[in-house]
Scaffold this motif. Structure first.
Motif, short mmCIF file in Angstrom:
data_model
loop_
_atom_site.label_atom_id
_atom_site.label_comp_id
_atom_site.label_asym_id
_atom_site.label_seq_id
_atom_site.Cartn_x
_atom_site.Cartn_y
_atom_site.Cartn_z
N VAL B 291 30.59 33.60 29.29
CA VAL B 291 30.05 33.73 30.63
C VAL B 291 30.31 32.50 31.48
O VAL B 291 30.26 32.56 32.70
N ASP B 292 30.60 31.38 30.84
CA ASP B 292 30.73 30.15 31.61
C ASP B 292 32.03 30.09 32.40
O ASP B 292 32.07 29.57 33.50
N PHE B 293 33.05 30.63 31.85
CA PHE B 293 34.34 30.58 32.54
C PHE B 293 35.14 31.83 32.18
O PHE B 293 36.12 31.76 31.46
N PRO B 294 34.70 32.98 32.68
CA PRO B 294 35.34 34.23 32.25
C PRO B 294 36.79 34.34 32.71
O PRO B 294 37.60 34.96 32.05
N PHE B 295 37.11 33.75 33.84
CA PHE B 295 38.49 33.83 34.34
C PHE B 295 38.70 32.70 35.33
O PHE B 295 37.74 32.13 35.85
N LEU B 297 40.43 31.24 38.91
CA LEU B 297 40.80 31.75 40.23
C LEU B 297 42.30 32.00 40.31
O LEU B 297 42.76 32.88 41.03
N MET B 300 43.84 35.43 39.70
CA MET B 300 43.63 36.49 40.68
C MET B 300 44.89 37.30 41.00
O MET B 300 44.82 38.52 41.10
N HIS B 468 40.65 19.97 34.29
CA HIS B 468 40.68 19.19 33.06
C HIS B 468 40.68 20.05 31.81
O HIS B 468 41.32 19.73 30.82
N TYR B 471 41.23 26.92 29.37
CA TYR B 471 40.53 28.16 29.06
C TYR B 471 41.56 29.23 28.76
O TYR B 471 42.38 29.54 29.61
N ILE B 507 28.55 41.15 33.77
CA ILE B 507 28.85 41.21 35.19
C ILE B 507 29.91 40.16 35.55
O ILE B 507 30.32 40.05 36.70
N SER B 508 30.39 39.46 34.54
CA SER B 508 31.22 38.28 34.79
C SER B 508 32.51 38.61 35.53
O SER B 508 33.01 37.80 36.29
N LEU B 510 33.03 40.74 37.89
CA LEU B 510 32.76 41.53 39.10
C LEU B 510 33.83 41.33 40.17
O LEU B 510 34.38 42.29 40.70
N LEU B 511 34.11 40.07 40.47
CA LEU B 511 35.01 39.81 41.59
C LEU B 511 36.43 40.31 41.35
O LEU B 511 36.98 41.03 42.19
N LEU B 514 36.37 44.05 41.60
CA LEU B 514 36.26 44.52 42.98
C LEU B 514 37.60 44.44 43.69
O LEU B 514 38.02 45.38 44.37
N ILE B 515 38.27 43.30 43.52
CA ILE B 515 39.55 43.13 44.21
C ILE B 515 40.57 44.14 43.72
O ILE B 515 41.27 44.78 44.51
#
Lengths: 823, 823
Positions: B291-295, B297, B300, B468, B471, B507-508, B510-511, B514-515
Motif C-alpha cells: 500500500v505504501d508505493f503501489p505504483f 507516477l 502512468m 532514491h 520499487y 483501493i491503491s 484507483l487513479l 480511473l485513467i
C-alpha cells in the motif's frame, strides 16, 4: 367639461403609462437582455449565426470540433479544477501554519498568545467576510443550495460570474485558513460550476454557451466535478455532488463528470508530487487497519447503533443550524445597524469559537490545537488509545498526543471534542463567508465513532471472540464508520461511504460503513431535510422539496385538488387595452393565450416581455412619427399657405432631458403640427389601444406540458422536476381550466405547516386564488408577501428576439411631442 | 339493382368489419387487459379502490404503511436478492466442481476424460437452453437490454413473470456451471427486477403494483440492486446497474438501490459466514499489493496505453459479437430446421469451446483448467511471474501453477488465454441461454493487464526509479487496471473502477484504473455502441440510442426537419364511419383529436382501444337489441295478428360457433322480427355509422407534450427520454402541424446509415410519410417492414376503464342475428 374629464383621465392615464413604462424599462436595463427562461427552453439555438460572427476563431473552432469540443472542454475543466484545488490547498495550509507559528512565537506570554491566536482567526474571518461582501455577496454560503436551484432552471443573478469566482476562491481560502470548523467541499461544487460557466464563455466554447440546453448540460456535469477534486476522492466526490445537487441525473453527465474529475485528480496529484516531493500518489488520510480481519460480524450491532446515533445527530445538526440562522435573521429586524455592517456577526462568532479552541485554554481538553485534517488523521489511528480505561502509554506519533490530558480521560476529550465541535460547526456555517459543512461534520463523526470504538475496546478488551482466534477491536474502524454515517446523515447521501473509503485508502470497512450510513439516513431523512435543503428554505430559494420516503399521499392527491382555477389569460381577439390591463394587473411572467374567452381553448403562452414589446410597438415613437407624418402631409395640403405656427405650444408636456438631444438631431419642421395637442395624442393612443392585437410577430410558446385534472401529485412533481418547469396549465379537452405552479406543488408536498416561517416566494403568486381557500384575502396576502425581484430573477441571458430593442424605444408620452420636432 | 349493389357492398363491408373485429378481439384477448402506456401515464391511480377490494389485508397494510411500505419493500427485496444470489453461488460452484470431479475421475483414459469434460459442458448448456426455451424464452439473454427498454416505458410481455424468474435462475445456474465463458452480472439486473416485480404483486404491496408511477419507480430501484448483490461489490454494483440501464436516473431510486443492496450484501455475507464457516466478511478476490508505493507516477503511460488497448479491444468485442449474432440470424432463414430446435446451435458452440478448453488438450496452453474465478484470483497475484523472461521458480500456491507451461512462456499462455477467451466469450454470448458478458470480459481484461504488467516487469526488472528507492513493477496491479478498463470499454461504464476495487478490496490502484477506464471509454464509445445497446439493436427492441459525445448536430437539427407532416386525425365532429375508416387504415395506438379539420386545433389524443370501444358501443348487441325491441314493439302494434314468422330466415348470416351458445342462453322470441333482414341490418349499421361520434364518455389524453417546429433535436431527445414518450405532436399556435415519434428521433440521431441491417420496429410507422423523403413508396415500405405485434407490445397491465369489457362484446355481424333471439 367633457374635455376636462378627458384631460384628467389622460393625465392619470399618461402618468400610469409613463410610470409603468419607466419601471419596465429600468427592470429591462438592469437585467440586460431579458427573455424569460421558458422561452429559452423552447427557442431554437442560434449557434450557427454565432459562429459566423466570430471569424478569427473559426478555424480554431473547426479544429476543436474535430477532436471533440466536449472532451476538450472537460479536459480543460479538469485541469482548471485541479489547479484551483491545489493552489487553494497550498494557501489554506500556509494560513493554518501561520496561526500555529503565531501561537508558537508568542508562547512567552499567555495573554499575548491568546490574543495572537484569536486575533489571527478573527482577522482572517473578517477579511473573508469583507472581501465576499465587497466583491460578490453571492459567493457567501455553501453554493450547493444555489446550484441546486440553478440546475432546476431558475437563474440566480451574478452566481456564475468571474467576480464571484474570485470572491469565492479567495474568501474560502481565508475562511478555512482561520481554523474555524468549516469545510471546502460544498463551495467546490459552486467553484466547479463557476469554472464550467467561465470556460463556456471562452470564445472557442461560445457554441456551448449560446445553446441553452448544452450550457445547462455542461453546468450539470461541471457540478459533478466539484467535490471530487478536493478530497482526492474522485469517485465518491462525483457521487456526492450528484446526490446533493440533483433530483434527476443524466448518466451522460455522470460520465463527463468522471472524465473531468479523473483529469483533475490526476493533475492535482501530479502537482502535489512535483511540488511537495511526495513519492507517489496515495490516499489523503491513509489508514493501516489489518486487512485480514478488520472487524467481526458480531460487532455489527455496534456499527448499527453508531449509525442510528449519527442519524439523530445529523438531524439535530440541521435543526440547530436552522434555529441559529433563523434567530439571526430575526435579530436583523431590530438590529439593522450591526447587520448592515455584516462584519460584527462573523467577528463575534469567530471570537467565540477561536477562544474556545485556544490550545492553552479550554482547547486543551478537546484537541483544539489540531486542524481538522490533523484531527482526522489522529482519529483514524490504527491503535487503541486505552487499555482498561487508562490511556495507553505507547509513543504517540506527532499529534495523537494531544488527545491525552492528565485531568481528563481519552473518553472525556473525545466526548468534549465531538460535542463542542458539533455546535461550533452549526454556528460557524451561519457566518456570511463561503463555507462547507461536510469536512467538519466528517471530523465530528470520526470523533463520535472513535468514542464508540474506544468504549467497545474498553468493554471488550480481548475483542469479540470469533471461533478460535482473538481479534481486538479497532477503534479507528469505528471512526471511519462514524465519519461516513454522520456526514451521510447531515447531507442525506450515501456516497459518503465511498468518499470515506477513498480518503482512508482502505476498503475493509465497506459493509459496516454502508449499514451505518443506511441507518443514519433512515433516521435523519425522516426527521429533518438535508442541510442543503434546509439552507434553501432559509434562503427562500425557489426550489421544490424532495419527496420523502413515506409520502404515499402524493400518489393520491390530484392536480384538481391543488390547481388554481381563476387563471388570467389573453385571447386571440383581445385588444391592446386588454393587454395593458392584464399587464398592469398581474406580474406573471407568462400569460396563457386562448382561442377565445368562450371556447377557452389553450393555444399556448406568451411571455410578459413579448406582450410588453407588442404594446410598446403599438405605441412606439416610430408609429407615432409615422402617424404624424401622414397627418402632416394631409395638413400640408390643407394649410399650405400657413408658415409660422406657434413653436413651443407643447411646453407643458416637456419633462424629459431627451428634448434637447432630439431637438439638436432634428431640424425644425413644426408647421402644421399644432393640431397634435393633448386631446389628439390621447385620442391616438386610445385608438391604438382599441385595436386588436396582432400576434403574428409574437413568439408563442405552446403549452409544452399540459396536465389533466386527475394527474397525480407524484406525476406532476416528477414532470416539474424533470423538465424544470415553474408552472403548467391544466386542461380538459383542450380547454384551460386551471394552472399549477411550483408554489402549489410545494404547498401540497410540504403540507401547510412545514413551510411555516420559511415561505418561499412564488413566481406566479399574484394571479391566483387557491382553489382550496378561494378568498380574496388570500390573493391580497400573496401580493403582499411577494418579494422584490432583485434577488431571484428568472431573467435569462440569451435572446435572439429584437423585440427587446424595440421595447427600449418605448418612452413615456412626454417624448412624443418632442419627436415631432425632428422629422 | 340498387339493392344488389347495396347487398354487394354490404357483404364486403360486413366481412371487412368482421375480420377487423375478430382480429382486434384476438389481439385484445391475447394481451389481456390492454390500455396503451400513454393512457396509464395520465391516469389517476386507483389505489384507493384497490384497497377496499382486499379486505383481509387491510390491517396488515395499515401496519406496513405505518413503518413505511418502501423501506419494508426494499428490505425484503434485499433479503430476497441476497438469498437468491447466495443460493445460485452455491449451485454454480457445485456444478463447476462437478466438472472437475468428472475430469479427475476419468484421468485413466484420455479420450474418456475428454468426453466427460466436453459432455458435461454440453449437457449443462443443452439443459439450460432447453429449460429456457420450454419454461420462458424471455429468460434468455442478458436482460439488461430488455430492462433498459422496459424502463423506457415499453412493456415487454412476459419479461417480469414468475415463470421467467424460475427459468432465469435455474438456466443461468446451469449455463454458468458448464464452465463456458459467461457471467451472471447482467442477468442479475433482470433477476433483481423480477424479484421487485414479483414482490410488488404480493397482496401487501398491491398498492405499489396498482399505481403505475410507483411501480415504475420501484422497478427502477430494483434494477439498481442487481449487480451489487452478485459480486459483493455493493457500491460499484449499484453504479454499474444505473450506468448500463438508465439514461436519466432519479437520485431517489439510487438511495433506494443502495439501501436494498446493503441489505442484500449483508445477508449474502452473513449466509456465507454461517454456511462456509468463513471467519468474516472480506472482498471476493482479495489482493495483497503493497500500500505504501503501489505504483510510480512514471508508470502512468503504461496504464494509459493499457486503457487505450482495452478501448479498442472492447469495441472489437462488441463488433465481433454483433457480427456473429447477425450471421446466425441470417443462417436462420435457410436453416429453419436446425434453428427451430434451438439446441443445435448451443451444442455446437459449447462443444467447440469446451473442446478448446480441455485441460489436457489445447487448454493446457491457456489455463483452460481454471474457472473464471480461479483464473481471476491467480491473475491478481501479488508477485511477478517472470524474471528476465523466464518463469520464476517460486512455490506457486494452488492454481497459479497452470500458467506455467514447459513449452510456452508465461507471456505465451497469457496471450493465448486473452485472445482465445476473447472470441470464445463473444461467441458464447450468442447462445440462447441466460448470460452476462461482464465477468468473462473482466477476466480477459485482467489477463490482458497481467500480460502488459509482466512485459513491464520484464523491461524494467529493477522497477522504474523514483528518486532514491527502487520499487519493482507489480503486474497484479496491471491486471486490476486491465480488468476495469476492458469491462468498462465493453459496457461503456466508469463504475467498473469501483467494482474492481471493491472486488480486490484494495483501493491503491484507483487513479491508474480511473485513467485507463476513461481512455478505454473514450476509444470504445467513439467506435461502437455498448454491448447492451448492441444487443438492443440486434434484438430490434424499441429503444432510443444514446447520444454520442461529439454529436453537436443534435443541437442544430430542428423538429421540423424530422417531423411527419401528414398526420391522420379525428375531429370532434367526425362520424363513426370516419372513425372506422381511420381505424382500418392505420395501426396507430393513439390518434390526435382536433377541434375541426379547418381549425386544426389539437385537443388531445384518444387511444385506439377507446375508439374501438366507442365504435363497438355504437354497433353493440345491446343497442341492436334496443333498436330491435323498439321496432318489435312497433311491429307488434302493426302486425299483432300474425303469429308464426319464418324462424330461421337468417341462416345465411350464421357463421360463428357462438350461435349455439347464445341460442342456449336466450329463449326464442322471434315473432315479428322477420323484418330485420340483411337490408335492414345494413341500413341500421349505415345509419349508426353516419351518426356523429359522442366523445362524452371517452377518455381524451391531453397532448401532454407539444413540441414546436423549432425545438432542437437535443431537447426533443431529452424530453422523450425523460418522460418515456413514444410520440409527441408538433403544434403551431395550437394547430397540429406534425408528429414526431421515437422512430423519427432514432433516424435523426443515428443518421440514415448506422441503423443499416438492424432497423428497429417503429411503433407508429404506418401512418406517416417522412417529410424528408415524402414519397408514397416510403410509406408502403414502412408498412411492409412493420413487425408483428406479438413480440413488443405497449400493452399495459392496469386499466380502470370498463370500456374494455364493452369492447369484448363487440362481435362480427354474424352474431347480430343470433342476438335477436335472446332478449
Amino acid at each position: 367639461m367633457d374635455a376636462g374629464v378627458f384631460s384628467q383621465m389622460y393625465g392619470r392615464y399618461t402618468q400610469e403609462l409613463g410610470v409603468y413604462a419607466k419601471e419596465e424599462a429600468t427592470r429591462l436595463k438592469e437585467s440586460g437582455e431579458k427573455v424569460s427562461q421558458r422561452s429559452r427552453t423552447l427557442e431554437h439555438d442560434n449557434g450557427r449565426c454565432a459562429k459566423c460572427k466570430i471569424g478569427p476563431f473559426r478555424w480554431l473552432r473547426f479544429l476543436i470540433s474535430l477532436i471533440g469540443e466536449d472532451w476538450i472542454f472537460f479536459f480543460l475543466l479538469g485541469i482548471l479544477m485541479g489547479l484551483t484545488s491545489w493552489a487553494m490547498e497550498l494557501g489554506i495550509n500556509m494560513l493554518l501554519k501561520g496561526q500555529k507559528w503565531v501561537y508558537g512565537r508568542l508562547d512567552s506570554n499567555g495573554f499575548l498568545q491568546y490574543l495572537g491566536w484569536v486575533g489571527y482567526s478573527v482577522a482572517l474571518i473578517v477579511f473573508s467576510a469583507g472581501f465576499t461582501q465587497i466583491v460578490s455577496p453571492q459567493a457567501a454560503g455553501s453554493g450547493i443550495s444555489e446550484m441546486k436551484t440553478i440546475l432546476r432552471g431558475v437563474l440566480l443573478k451574478e452566481y456564475l460570474t468571474f467576480r464571484t469566482f474570485v470572491a469565492k476562491v479567495i474568501s474560502l481560502a481565508f475562511a478555512l485558513g482561520s481554523g474555524m470548523p468549516l469545510g471546502k467541499e460544498a463551495p467546490f461544487v459552486h467553484i466547479a460550476s463557476l469554472c464550467g460557466a467561465l470556460l463556456c464563455k471562452l470564445p472557442v466554447f461560445r457554441g456551448i454557451y449560446e445553446n441553452e440546453s448544452r450550457y445547462r448540460e455542461m453546468l450539470a456535469a461541471a457540478c459533478a466535478v466539484g467535490v471530487g477534486c478536493v478530497l482526492a476522492a474522485p469517485v465518491g466526490g462525483v457521487l456526492f455532488s450528484i446526490e446533493v445537487t440533483f433530483t434527476f441525473f443524466a448518466v451522460r453527465s455522470y460520465w463527463r463528470g468522471f472524465f473531468s474529475v479523473t483529469i483533475a485528480a490526476f493533475f492535482f496529484r501530479v502537482l502535489a508530487v512535483w511540488y511537495k516531493d511526495e513519492e507517489t500518489v496515495t490516499a489523503l488520510f491513509r489508514t493501516h487497519f489489518q486487512v485480514d480481519f478488520p472487524f467481526d460480524l458480531k460487532e455489527m450491532p455496534a456499527f448499527a447503533l453508531l449509525g442510528i446515533i449519527s442519524g439523530f445527530g445529523g438531524a439535530l445538526f440541521v435543526y440547530l443550524n436552522r434555529r441559529i440562522a433563523l434567530f439571526i435573521k430575526k435579530q436583523k429586524l431590530f438590529n439593522t445597524f450591526l447587520m448592515k455592517k455584516c462584519l460584527v456577526y462573523p467577528v463575534m462568532v469567530s471570537f467565540l469559537i477561536s477562544s474556545l479552541l485556544f490550545p492553552s485554554g479550554f482547547g486543551q481538553f478537546m484537541a483544539g490545537e489540531l486542524t481538522q485534517n490533523e484531527a482526522l488523521v489522529t482519529l483514524l489511528d490504527n491503535r487503541t488509545w486505552t487499555k482498561d480505561g487508562i490511556a495507553e502509554e505507547f509513543d504517540y506519533i506527532g499529534n495523537a498526543r494531544v488527545w491525552m490530558h492528565p485531568q481528563v480521560t481519552v473518553f472525556g476529550t473525545l466526548a468534549l471534542f465531538t460535542i463542542m465541535r458539533f455546535w461550533m460547526c452549526a454556528l460557524a456555517i451561519t457566518m456570511p463567508v463561503p463555507y462547507g459543512a461536510f469536512m467538519p461534520v466528517l471530523v465530528i463523526g470520526a470523533g463520535l465513532g472513535r468514542l464508540v470504538g474506544e468504549c467497545m475496546a474498553y468493554w471488550f478488551p480481548e475483542g469479540i471472540h470469533a471461533g478460535h482466534a482473538i481479534y481486538p477491536i479497532v477503534p479507528g474502524g469505528y471512526a471511519v464508520v462514524g465519519a461516513a454515517a454522520l456526514s451521510g446523515a447531515v447531507s442525506h447521501s450515501f456516497s459518503t461511504v465511498v468518499m470515506v473509503l477513498e480518503l482512508t485508502g482502505q476498503i475493509s470497512h465497506l459493509l459496516p460503513a454502508l449499514i451505518a450510513v443506511v441507518l443514519a439516513n433512515l433516521v435523519a431523512q425522516s426527521l429533518q431535510p438535508s442541510i442543503y435543503d434546509s439552507i434553501i428554505k432559509i434562503k427562500k430559494l425557489p426550489y421544490l422539496p424532495e419527496l420523502g420516503w413515506g409520502q404515499h399521499e402524493v400518489y393520491n392527491i390530484r392536480v384538481e385538488d391543488i390547481m388554481v382555477r381563476d387563471v388570467q389569460y389573453i385571447t386571440l381577439s383581445c385588444s391592446y387595452r386588454d393587454l395593458l390591463n392584464i399587464l398592469m394587473k398581474s406580474r406573471l411572467k407568462a400569460l396563457p393565450l386562448l382561442k377565445s374567452a368562450e371556447s377557452m381553448i389553450l393555444l399556448g403562452s406568451i411571455e410578459r416581455t413579448q406582450l410588453q414589446s407588442l404594446l410598446s410597438q403599438q405605441l412606439s415613437c416610430a408609429r407615432r412619427l409615422q402617424c404624424i407624418k401622414e397627418r402632416g402631409a394631409e395638413a400640408k395640403k390643407l394649410l399650405s399657405t400657413e408658415s409660422n405656427p406657434p413653436s413651443n405650444n407643447n411646453s407643458s408636456l416637456q419633462t424629459g432631458p431627451e428634448e434637447g438631444h432630439i431637438q439638436v438631431r432634428g431640424h425644425r419642421r413644426t408647421h402644421a403640427f399644432f393640431t397634435l395637442v393633448d386631446l389628439q395624442i390621447t385620442d391616438w393612443e386610445a385608438r391604438q389601444l382599441d385595436e386588436r392585437v396582432n400576434f403574428n410577430n409574437c413568439k408563442i410558446n405552446p403549452a409544452l406540458i399540459q396536465l389533466l385534472e386527475c394527474t397525480s401529485l407524484h406525476k406532476t412533481y416528477t414532470i416539474f422536476s424533470l423538465l424544470g418547469l415553474d408552472h403548467a396549465y391544466v386542461t380538459r379537452i383542450g380547454r384551460l381550466i386551471g394552472v399549477v405552479s411550483i408554489k402549489e406543488l410545494r404547498k401540497a408536498i410540504d403540507g401547510s405547516m412545514t413551510l411555516k416561517g420559511v415561505k418561499v416566494a412564488p413566481p406566479m403568486a399574484t394571479f391566483r386564488n387557491s382553489s382550496l381557500s378561494s378568498s380574496q384575502n388570500e390573493t391580497t396576502y400573496l401580493q403582499a408577501v411577494r418579494p422584490p425581484e432583485e434577488h431571484v430573477t428568472d431573467a435569462p441571458k440569451h435572446t435572439e428576439s429584437n423585440n427587446i430593442l424595440t421595447y427600449l424605444t418605448f418612452t413615456p408620452k412626454s417624448d412624443i411631442v418632442l419627436s415631432i420636432n425632428s422629422e
